[in-house]
Design an enzyme around this catalytic site. Structure first.
Site, PDB file in Angstrom:
ATOM      1  N   ASP A   1       0.461  -1.104   0.025  1.00 56.21           N
ATOM      2  CA  ASP A   1      -0.037  -0.115   0.275  1.00 56.21           C
ATOM      3  C   ASP A   1       0.650   1.249  -0.596  1.00 56.21           C
ATOM      4  O   ASP A   1       2.086   1.596   0.329  1.00 56.21           O
ATOM      5  CB  ASP A   1      -1.151   0.133   0.937  1.00 56.21           C
ATOM      6  CG  ASP A   1      -0.544  -0.069   2.167  1.00 56.21           C
ATOM      7  OD1 ASP A   1       0.582   0.281   2.902  1.00 56.21           O
ATOM      8  OD2 ASP A   1      -1.324  -0.150   3.496  1.00 56.21           O
ATOM      9  N   ILE A   2       0.188   2.347  -0.697  1.00 54.91           N
ATOM     10  CA  ILE A   2       0.905   3.878  -0.607  1.00 54.91           C
ATOM     11  C   ILE A   2       1.432   5.097   1.097  1.00 54.91           C
ATOM     12  O   ILE A   2      -0.124   3.886   1.904  1.00 54.91           O
ATOM     13  CB  ILE A   2       0.095   4.607  -1.644  1.00 54.91           C
ATOM     14  CG1 ILE A   2      -0.236   4.112  -2.787  1.00 54.91           C
ATOM     15  CG2 ILE A   2       0.667   6.138  -1.236  1.00 54.91           C
ATOM     16  CD1 ILE A   2      -1.237   4.993  -3.666  1.00 54.91           C
TER      17      ILE A   2
ATOM     18  N   GLU B   1      -6.153   2.080  -0.563  1.00 57.93           N
ATOM     19  CA  GLU B   1      -4.572   2.148  -1.222  1.00 57.93           C
ATOM     20  C   GLU B   1      -4.054   1.413  -1.246  1.00 57.93           C
ATOM     21  O   GLU B   1      -2.716   0.827  -1.686  1.00 57.93           O
ATOM     22  CB  GLU B   1      -3.962   3.807  -0.531  1.00 57.93           C
ATOM     23  CG  GLU B   1      -3.106   3.200   1.361  1.00 57.93           C
ATOM     24  CD  GLU B   1      -4.441   3.358   1.994  1.00 57.93           C
ATOM     25  OE1 GLU B   1      -3.655   3.978   3.204  1.00 57.93           O
ATOM     26  OE2 GLU B   1      -5.596   3.213   2.110  1.00 57.93           O
TER      27      GLU B   1
END
Length: 330
Positions: free
Chosen positions: A198-199, A242
């Site tokens: 994920d970001i 995300e």
């Protein structure tokens, strides 16, 4: 509707043609033998170039190829099988008529020809041909509608498997493919690996740049990660928010680790500005990896839980890195 008269007698052809024209039939062709009839029909041409004839009036007795044999040859072509053929004969004994009907004729007219009988039988045959053409047109239209419906259903099925924002696989499609690949790995004994990422600090990204920019960031990250995957069987999906997930069939943990590092560096090289990140001035990702052999006793969620745990360790360990979870199948 076009009518073809086939008769070796010029007088008979002229008489039948005159009778038909008298009763309003205008599109009339004539042939003096079977060979000429075959040429007019276009029997030696591809189906699309064949002459559109709606009814054939065939003299039963002709030199060379007689009417019954000619009827049989015409009916042997698929695209002529629906053309009604009426045999005109001076010999109406049972044997002759049986042969005519066996060859594909639908009716007969005895000589000398009577106008009213000719009109009635021709009308009946043309009505039948018209009904056949209508039925075929409806069937063709139905086939077209079914093909269009099938195409729409395929497109709907495809769209239902995609994430509406990024265009990659959605969570639903991931769940389906994951179970399929897990079962396949159990059967074949091959490795299966999962990569979660994920970001980093994405909430801060949205708070700083707004949700529209956040959506654009998700698209760019998905595109960058997708560019790393080269095999048709590899699947990138948006797991939620995300968070993304990659399925790597027939891939051990070492291979999955390399893919994960490639994803991380490829996304970092995009240099998507992220001033609210606590570890860089651009977008980075944290990644968790797990992989190995599958067995029937493994629960489907165990592999995913370990990959998620490795992702958590990557985030708690400083982010912008890859961590690998240890997988021990039962």
């Amino acid at each position: 509707m076009a009518i073809l008269i086939v008769d070796d007698s010029a007088d008979s052809r002229a008489l039948i043609k005159r009778f038909l024209e008298k009763h309003g039939f205008g599109d009339i062709l004539t042939a003096e033998n079977a060979t000429d009839a075959f040429a007019l029909l276009g029997m030696d041409q591809p189906e699309g170039l064949a002459k559109n004839i709606d009814l054939i009036l065939m003299d039963g007795v002709m030199p060379g190829i007689d009417g019954i044999k000619a009827c049989e040859l015409i009916k042997s072509h698929t695209w002529f099988k629906d053309i009604p053929v009426i045999v005109i004969t001076a010999n109406d004994n049972a044997e002759t008529l049986d042969k005519a009907f066996a060859a594909g004729a639908i009716d007969f007219i005895t000589k000398p020809i009577k106008q009213l009988e000719l009109k009635a039988r021709v009308n009946s045959a043309l009505n039948m041909k018209h009904a056949i053409d209508q039925r075929k047109a409806r069937e063709a239209e139905l086939v077209k509608v079914l093909e269009e419906l099938e195409s729409v259903n395929r497109e709907l099925s495809r769209l239902s498997s995609l994430d509406g924002l990024t265009g990659i696989a959605n969570r639903r499609h991931f769940d389906q493919i994951y179970e399929m690949e897990r079962q396949r790995a159990i059967r074949t004994g091959h490795d299966l690996s999962i990569v979660f990422f994920d970001i980093d600090f994405f909430k801060n990204y949205n708070d700083t740049y707004g949700h529209q920019e956040g959506d654009d960031c998700l698209k760019k990250v998905a595109a960058a990660a997708g560019s790393v995957l080269k095999r048709p069987g590899d699947l990138l999906a948006r797991y939620g928010g995300e968070e993304f997930v990659v399925i790597l069939p027939e891939t051990g943990v070492d291979g999955a680790y390399k893919v994960a590092q490639d994803i991380r560096t490829t996304i970092e090289k995009c240099t998507i500005p992220h001033s609210a990140s606590r570890i860089a001035d651009h977008v980075t990702v944290s990644i968790g990896v797990v992989g190995g052999k599958m067995s029937l006793t493994d629960k489907p969620q165990e592999l995913l839980a370990l990959a998620d745990k490795a992702l958590y360790e990557a985030k708690s360990g400083g982010r912008n890195q890859v961590r690998v979870a240890e997988w021990c199948s039962d």
